[in-house]
Scaffold this active site. Structure first.
Site, PDB file in Angstrom:
ATOM      1  N   GLU A  51       3.057  -2.993   0.199  1.00 32.85           N
ATOM      2  CA  GLU A  51       2.230  -4.119  -0.150  1.00 32.85           C
ATOM      3  C   GLU A  51       2.342  -4.518  -1.560  1.00 32.85           C
ATOM      4  OE1 GLU A  51      -0.798  -0.155   0.489  1.00 32.85           O
ATOM      5  OE2 GLU A  51       1.267  -1.170   1.375  1.00 32.85           O
ATOM      6  N   ASN A  52       2.794  -3.669  -2.111  1.00 40.68           N
ATOM      7  CA  ASN A  52       3.135  -4.021  -3.750  1.00 40.68           C
ATOM      8  C   ASN A  52       4.390  -5.114  -3.876  1.00 40.68           C
ATOM      9  OD1 ASN A  52       4.868  -1.907  -2.893  1.00 40.68           O
ATOM     10  ND2 ASN A  52       5.957  -1.903  -5.125  1.00 40.68           N
TER      11      ASN A  52
END
Length: 217
Positions: A51-52
């Site tokens: 998700e980064n």
């Protein structure tokens, strides 16, 4: 129970990896689930998402190959496979919320019999202050797998009638992988697909403390 051989964390990760199909887009949650990356079959093309803002991650790098600027959401160093990419985290969350992730694998403090998930807070005063991306993954992914130890350190089941910790997602868990069993969460209850060698169904039911049935072969 004293002689029962539980799965190690590596064995748990390998078991989860077996169920991830060719071509799947997969997010591995912080902590225990990140180990799944090291057990994915080499002949199976699977796209790992973080998700980064990373897509196309490979296994963990060798100690002398670490790139400190290439990390996953848990701040662990990762590798990038040919064709992989990195991008703004807003685009990454749009992928998660838009239903573009096939499977997410998350850790958990508790999973309820109806598939509710609690994986971010136990009420401890020094706990992290917010749920983070877990709620987006739990609801946005097409399937949510949970990977966790079956029992707490004090011997209580993490599979519960109803979660007592703050929820991450409601009715989102489809399968539970523990060091004792693989359990599907169906509309009509929890169905045991596998158990570790030497563990009887009756003993698993006793340890779990919730209604279980055996899945049809």
């Amino acid at each position: 129970m004293q002689s029962l051989q539980k799965l190690t964390r590596d064995q748990m990760a390998a078991r989860v990896a077996r169920d991830i199909p060719e071509g799947a887009y997969v997010n591995l949650g912080i902590g225990l689930p990140t180990m799944v990356a090291n057990h994915l079959p080499a002949d199976r093309e699977i796209f790992l998402h973080s998700e980064n803002g990373v897509l196309g991650m490979g296994p963990a790098p060798a100690p002398d190959q670490v790139d400190e600027d290439l990390i996953n959401a848990g701040k662990q160093p990762v590798t990038l496979l040919a064709g992989g990419s990195y991008f703004h985290h807003a685009d990454s969350f749009a992928m998660m919320r838009g239903g573009h992730i096939d499977i997410c694998v998350l850790g958990a403090f508790q999973v309820a019999v109806n598939g509710d998930l609690a994986n971010w807070h136990t009420g401890a005063p020094d706990a992290i202050p917010a749920v983070g991306g877990a709620m987006d993954l739990a609801i946005g992914a097409k399937k949510t797998f949970v990977m966790m130890e079956h029992l707490t350190k004090s011997g209580e089941s993490k599979i519960v009638p109803a979660c007592t910790y703050p929820l991450t997602g409601v009715g989102c868990v489809s399968r539970i992988y523990t060091d004792l069993a693989v359990i599907d969460v169906d509309a009509d209850g929890l169905k045991v697909r596998e158990m570790v060698e030497g563990l009887s169904f009756d003993e698993l039911c006793r340890l779990s403390g919730v209604p279980l049935t055996l899945a049809a072969c």
